[in-house]
Design a protein around this motif. Structure first.
Motif, PDB file in Angstrom:
ATOM      1  N   LEU A  42      46.123  77.151  68.572  1.00  0.00           N
ATOM      2  CA  LEU A  42      44.857  77.190  67.828  1.00  0.00           C
ATOM      3  C   LEU A  42      43.849  76.454  68.706  1.00  0.00           C
ATOM      4  O   LEU A  42      43.893  75.699  69.666  1.00  0.00           O
ATOM      5  CB  LEU A  42      44.887  76.389  66.499  1.00  0.00           C
ATOM      6  N   SER A  43      42.566  76.630  68.063  1.00  0.00           N
ATOM      7  CA  SER A  43      41.476  75.796  68.815  1.00  0.00           C
ATOM      8  C   SER A  43      41.623  74.264  68.468  1.00  0.00           C
ATOM      9  O   SER A  43      42.387  73.908  67.554  1.00  0.00           O
ATOM     10  CB  SER A  43      39.913  76.145  68.238  1.00  0.00           C
ATOM     11  N   ASP A  44      40.846  73.316  69.144  1.00  0.00           N
ATOM     12  CA  ASP A  44      41.083  71.917  68.785  1.00  0.00           C
ATOM     13  C   ASP A  44      40.791  71.604  67.537  1.00  0.00           C
ATOM     14  O   ASP A  44      41.158  70.650  66.709  1.00  0.00           O
ATOM     15  CB  ASP A  44      39.929  71.336  69.848  1.00  0.00           C
ATOM     16  N   GLY A  45      39.575  72.090  67.097  1.00  0.00           N
ATOM     17  CA  GLY A  45      39.138  71.703  65.474  1.00  0.00           C
ATOM     18  C   GLY A  45      40.268  72.443  64.433  1.00  0.00           C
ATOM     19  O   GLY A  45      40.328  71.533  63.610  1.00  0.00           O
ATOM     20  N   GLU A  46      40.767  73.686  64.743  1.00  0.00           N
ATOM     21  CA  GLU A  46      41.664  73.988  63.744  1.00  0.00           C
ATOM     22  C   GLU A  46      43.067  73.230  64.048  1.00  0.00           C
ATOM     23  O   GLU A  46      43.665  72.896  62.678  1.00  0.00           O
ATOM     24  CB  GLU A  46      41.985  75.464  64.101  1.00  0.00           C
ATOM     25  N   ARG A  47      43.630  72.737  65.247  1.00  0.00           N
ATOM     26  CA  ARG A  47      44.683  71.782  65.329  1.00  0.00           C
ATOM     27  C   ARG A  47      44.523  70.549  64.666  1.00  0.00           C
ATOM     28  O   ARG A  47      45.150  69.885  63.932  1.00  0.00           O
ATOM     29  CB  ARG A  47      44.813  71.621  67.052  1.00  0.00           C
ATOM     30  N   ASN A  48      43.248  70.000  64.793  1.00  0.00           N
ATOM     31  CA  ASN A  48      42.833  68.739  64.124  1.00  0.00           C
ATOM     32  C   ASN A  48      42.867  68.739  62.835  1.00  0.00           C
ATOM     33  O   ASN A  48      43.323  67.886  61.974  1.00  0.00           O
ATOM     34  CB  ASN A  48      41.716  68.019  64.748  1.00  0.00           C
ATOM     35  N   GLU A  49      42.377  70.063  62.103  1.00  0.00           N
ATOM     36  CA  GLU A  49      42.432  70.042  60.691  1.00  0.00           C
ATOM     37  C   GLU A  49      43.770  70.147  60.081  1.00  0.00           C
ATOM     38  O   GLU A  49      44.081  69.645  59.074  1.00  0.00           O
ATOM     39  CB  GLU A  49      41.723  71.487  60.479  1.00  0.00           C
ATOM     40  N   VAL A  50      44.628  70.779  60.905  1.00  0.00           N
ATOM     41  CA  VAL A  50      46.204  70.667  60.431  1.00  0.00           C
ATOM     42  C   VAL A  50      46.874  69.426  60.540  1.00  0.00           C
ATOM     43  O   VAL A  50      47.222  69.060  59.452  1.00  0.00           O
ATOM     44  CB  VAL A  50      46.896  71.774  61.217  1.00  0.00           C
ATOM     45  N   LEU A  51      46.550  68.776  61.688  1.00  0.00           N
ATOM     46  CA  LEU A  51      47.063  67.516  61.664  1.00  0.00           C
ATOM     47  C   LEU A  51      46.503  66.264  60.828  1.00  0.00           C
ATOM     48  O   LEU A  51      47.173  65.194  60.748  1.00  0.00           O
ATOM     49  CB  LEU A  51      47.185  67.003  63.208  1.00  0.00           C
ATOM     50  N   GLN A  52      45.526  66.524  60.222  1.00  0.00           N
ATOM     51  CA  GLN A  52      45.029  65.576  59.230  1.00  0.00           C
ATOM     52  C   GLN A  52      45.773  65.327  57.995  1.00  0.00           C
ATOM     53  O   GLN A  52      45.739  64.235  57.402  1.00  0.00           O
ATOM     54  CB  GLN A  52      43.387  66.201  58.721  1.00  0.00           C
ATOM     55  N   SER A  53      46.662  66.165  57.646  1.00  0.00           N
ATOM     56  CA  SER A  53      47.566  66.170  56.507  1.00  0.00           C
ATOM     57  C   SER A  53      48.785  65.610  56.761  1.00  0.00           C
ATOM     58  O   SER A  53      49.889  65.930  56.082  1.00  0.00           O
ATOM     59  CB  SER A  53      47.895  67.656  56.057  1.00  0.00           C
ATOM     60  N   SER A  54      48.888  64.920  58.027  1.00  0.00           N
ATOM     61  CA  SER A  54      50.116  64.153  58.351  1.00  0.00           C
ATOM     62  C   SER A  54      50.490  63.033  57.541  1.00  0.00           C
ATOM     63  O   SER A  54      49.343  62.088  57.322  1.00  0.00           O
ATOM     64  CB  SER A  54      50.143  64.084  59.927  1.00  0.00           C
ATOM     65  N   LEU A  55      51.521  62.754  57.424  1.00  0.00           N
ATOM     66  CA  LEU A  55      52.110  61.518  56.673  1.00  0.00           C
ATOM     67  C   LEU A  55      53.402  60.962  57.167  1.00  0.00           C
ATOM     68  O   LEU A  55      54.202  61.738  57.341  1.00  0.00           O
ATOM     69  CB  LEU A  55      51.958  61.724  55.312  1.00  0.00           C
ATOM     70  N   SER A  56      53.462  59.509  57.396  1.00  0.00           N
ATOM     71  CA  SER A  56      54.572  58.952  57.773  1.00  0.00           C
ATOM     72  C   SER A  56      54.961  57.611  56.914  1.00  0.00           C
ATOM     73  O   SER A  56      53.927  56.967  56.726  1.00  0.00           O
ATOM     74  CB  SER A  56      54.563  58.725  59.148  1.00  0.00           C
ATOM     75  N   TYR A  57      56.399  57.478  56.503  1.00  0.00           N
ATOM     76  CA  TYR A  57      56.374  56.118  56.125  1.00  0.00           C
ATOM     77  C   TYR A  57      57.323  55.184  57.009  1.00  0.00           C
ATOM     78  O   TYR A  57      56.860  54.105  57.292  1.00  0.00           O
ATOM     79  CB  TYR A  57      57.293  56.350  54.908  1.00  0.00           C
TER      80      TYR A  57
ATOM     81  N   TYR B  32      55.395  58.566  47.715  1.00  0.00           N
ATOM     82  CA  TYR B  32      55.873  60.061  47.032  1.00  0.00           C
ATOM     83  C   TYR B  32      54.648  60.428  46.307  1.00  0.00           C
ATOM     84  O   TYR B  32      54.306  61.802  46.257  1.00  0.00           O
ATOM     85  CB  TYR B  32      57.213  60.095  46.482  1.00  0.00           C
ATOM     86  N   ALA B  33      53.996  59.882  45.603  1.00  0.00           N
ATOM     87  CA  ALA B  33      52.819  60.273  45.009  1.00  0.00           C
ATOM     88  C   ALA B  33      51.803  60.870  46.073  1.00  0.00           C
ATOM     89  O   ALA B  33      50.971  61.808  45.686  1.00  0.00           O
ATOM     90  CB  ALA B  33      52.335  59.076  44.200  1.00  0.00           C
ATOM     91  N   ARG B  34      51.608  59.919  46.873  1.00  0.00           N
ATOM     92  CA  ARG B  34      50.796  60.475  48.029  1.00  0.00           C
ATOM     93  C   ARG B  34      51.133  61.861  48.626  1.00  0.00           C
ATOM     94  O   ARG B  34      50.397  62.785  49.168  1.00  0.00           O
ATOM     95  CB  ARG B  34      50.645  59.382  49.221  1.00  0.00           C
ATOM     96  N   VAL B  35      52.590  62.042  48.873  1.00  0.00           N
ATOM     97  CA  VAL B  35      53.079  62.968  49.276  1.00  0.00           C
ATOM     98  C   VAL B  35      52.750  64.324  48.656  1.00  0.00           C
ATOM     99  O   VAL B  35      52.261  65.332  49.047  1.00  0.00           O
ATOM    100  CB  VAL B  35      54.602  62.949  49.739  1.00  0.00           C
ATOM    101  N   TYR B  36      52.861  64.113  47.162  1.00  0.00           N
ATOM    102  CA  TYR B  36      52.542  64.956  46.146  1.00  0.00           C
ATOM    103  C   TYR B  36      50.968  65.467  46.077  1.00  0.00           C
ATOM    104  O   TYR B  36      50.826  66.610  46.042  1.00  0.00           O
ATOM    105  CB  TYR B  36      52.982  64.825  45.024  1.00  0.00           C
ATOM    106  N   ARG B  37      50.197  64.278  46.123  1.00  0.00           N
ATOM    107  CA  ARG B  37      48.911  64.431  46.351  1.00  0.00           C
ATOM    108  C   ARG B  37      48.269  65.452  47.299  1.00  0.00           C
ATOM    109  O   ARG B  37      47.402  66.553  47.381  1.00  0.00           O
ATOM    110  CB  ARG B  37      47.923  63.459  46.288  1.00  0.00           C
TER     111      ARG B  37
END
Length: 364
Positions: free
Chosen positions: A181-196, A298-303
């Motif tokens: 993917l383009s850099d913009g699309e890759r960054n858009e996908v990775l914005q939804s990453s989450l870790s505990y 998990y509330a953040r995961v769901y949102r």
């Protein structure tokens, strides 16, 4: 040694009825309650749990013509959704996993096979279905669960290291794309990453998600993603129902009819209001299917999941149409009241005319 081990999950969900009576269903198809709610891997109050656990059935594994064998589970939710879960174990490197994701996300065979699994079960479960739907809406979603991931030195990867070194492959896996993917699309996908913790990761897309965690740690996340997709399916159904009803109401209102048209408004308004209240009740029941109010992670995961798969968008559409239905109900009720007031005024005038006629005749 292949650096990645895990499982590929396919969820194909069907909206089959307004409600499924789970107590009847268990006798009809042999489904059973989920034996244990998924546990949260970090400290949380005991009352953080899933409400209304679905009934679950374990059919025989599904073998495709290509030879792959998927484990199968079927979940029946009381608000009318059936989820068919397929699970395939894999060992791969990153390039192979990109190809695997692209292959299965684009494969039409899986949906056809799940429809074949569902058909005879719904026939046997007919007595447990309240107001079955025809045709049925369906959704599919994919989860790539990584249990183990090591770097080139054989060390277990952390979430930050995985995002930094394999962000391009992760974005392709979540999108089901075979080319970078383009850099913009890759960054858009990775914005939804989450870790505990440093060694777990969730990346959510609209068609698929990547979950990097142990089997027990990933279980509640996978179930939340499944619940989000059941809610998407329900809101899609409510949106379709309200769209059809509002179109019919607008057509009736556009007709230039006689005075009786206004008089019939009360009955039409009552039907519209009944549907509006029914949809409101059903959406509240769907919303209350999961309880994790005190567990903020998990509330953040769901949102994030709800926003990515489209639950939020469809919910807003449904709420907007419910407000429109409420305004139309008020308008139609006012039309009826105006017609009734006119009739009452006309009757009063007629009575006065009759009384005056009697009075004048008596005077003659």
């Amino acid at each position: 040694m292949r650096p990645l081990r895990g499982s590929f999950w396919v969820f194909v969900l069907y909206d089959v009825a307004e409600e499924i009576e789970l107590s009847k269903l268990r006798d009809l198809v042999g489904a059973e309650p989920i034996p244990q709610q998924p546990g949260f891997k970090h400290p949380a109050p005991e009352y953080v749990r899933f409400e209304r656990p679905p009934a679950i059935e374990y059919p025989a594994p599904l073998t495709l013509e290509s030879g792959e064998k998927f484990e199968v589970r079927i979940k029946y939710f009381d608000y009318g959704v059936v989820s068919i879960e397929l699970q395939l174990e894999f060992e791969a490197d990153w390039d192979e996993l990109v190809r695997l994701s692209n292959r299965w996300i684009l494969a039409p065979e899986l949906e056809g096979r799940t429809a074949e699994l569902l058909r005879p079960r719904l026939e046997r479960a007919a007595a447990a279905l309240t107001q079955p739907y025809s045709p049925r809406l369906n959704e599919d979603y994919y989860i790539i669960h990584l249990r183990e991931a090591v770097d080139e030195f054989g060390a277990q990867m952390t979430a930050p290291a995985m995002l930094a070194a394999r962000g391009q492959e992760i974005s392709q896996i979540v999108r089901g794309e075979s080319t970078p993917l383009s850099d913009g699309e890759r960054n858009e996908v990775l914005q939804s990453s989450l870790s505990y913790y440093p060694n777990d990761l969730l990346v959510v897309g609209w068609v698929a998600a990547l979950v990097y965690d142990t089997a027990s740690g990933a279980a509640p996340t996978i179930q939340l993603l499944e619940y989000a997709n059941t809610q998407l399916l329900e809101f899609r159904h409510y949106d379709d129902v309200l769209t059809r009803v509002l179109e019919q109401v607008y057509k009736r209102l556009e007709r230039r009819g006689s005075f009786l048209r206004r008089w019939r408004m009360a009955r039409e308004a009552e039907r519209l209001n009944t549907l509006r209240l029914d949809v409101t009740e059903l959406t509240e029941r769907t919303d209350n299917a999961i309880k994790f109010l005190s567990d903020m992670f998990y509330a953040r995961v769901y949102r994030i999941a709800a926003a990515r798969v489209g639950v939020t968008d469809y919910r807003n559409l449904v709420e907007e149409k419910l407000r429109t239905a409420g305004d139309l109900y008020q308008f139609m009720t006012n039309e009826f009241h105006q017609a009734r007031a006119f009739v009452l005024e006309a009757l009063v005038v007629m009575i006065l005319v009759i009384e005056l006629m009697h009075l004048f005749r008596g005077g003659w």
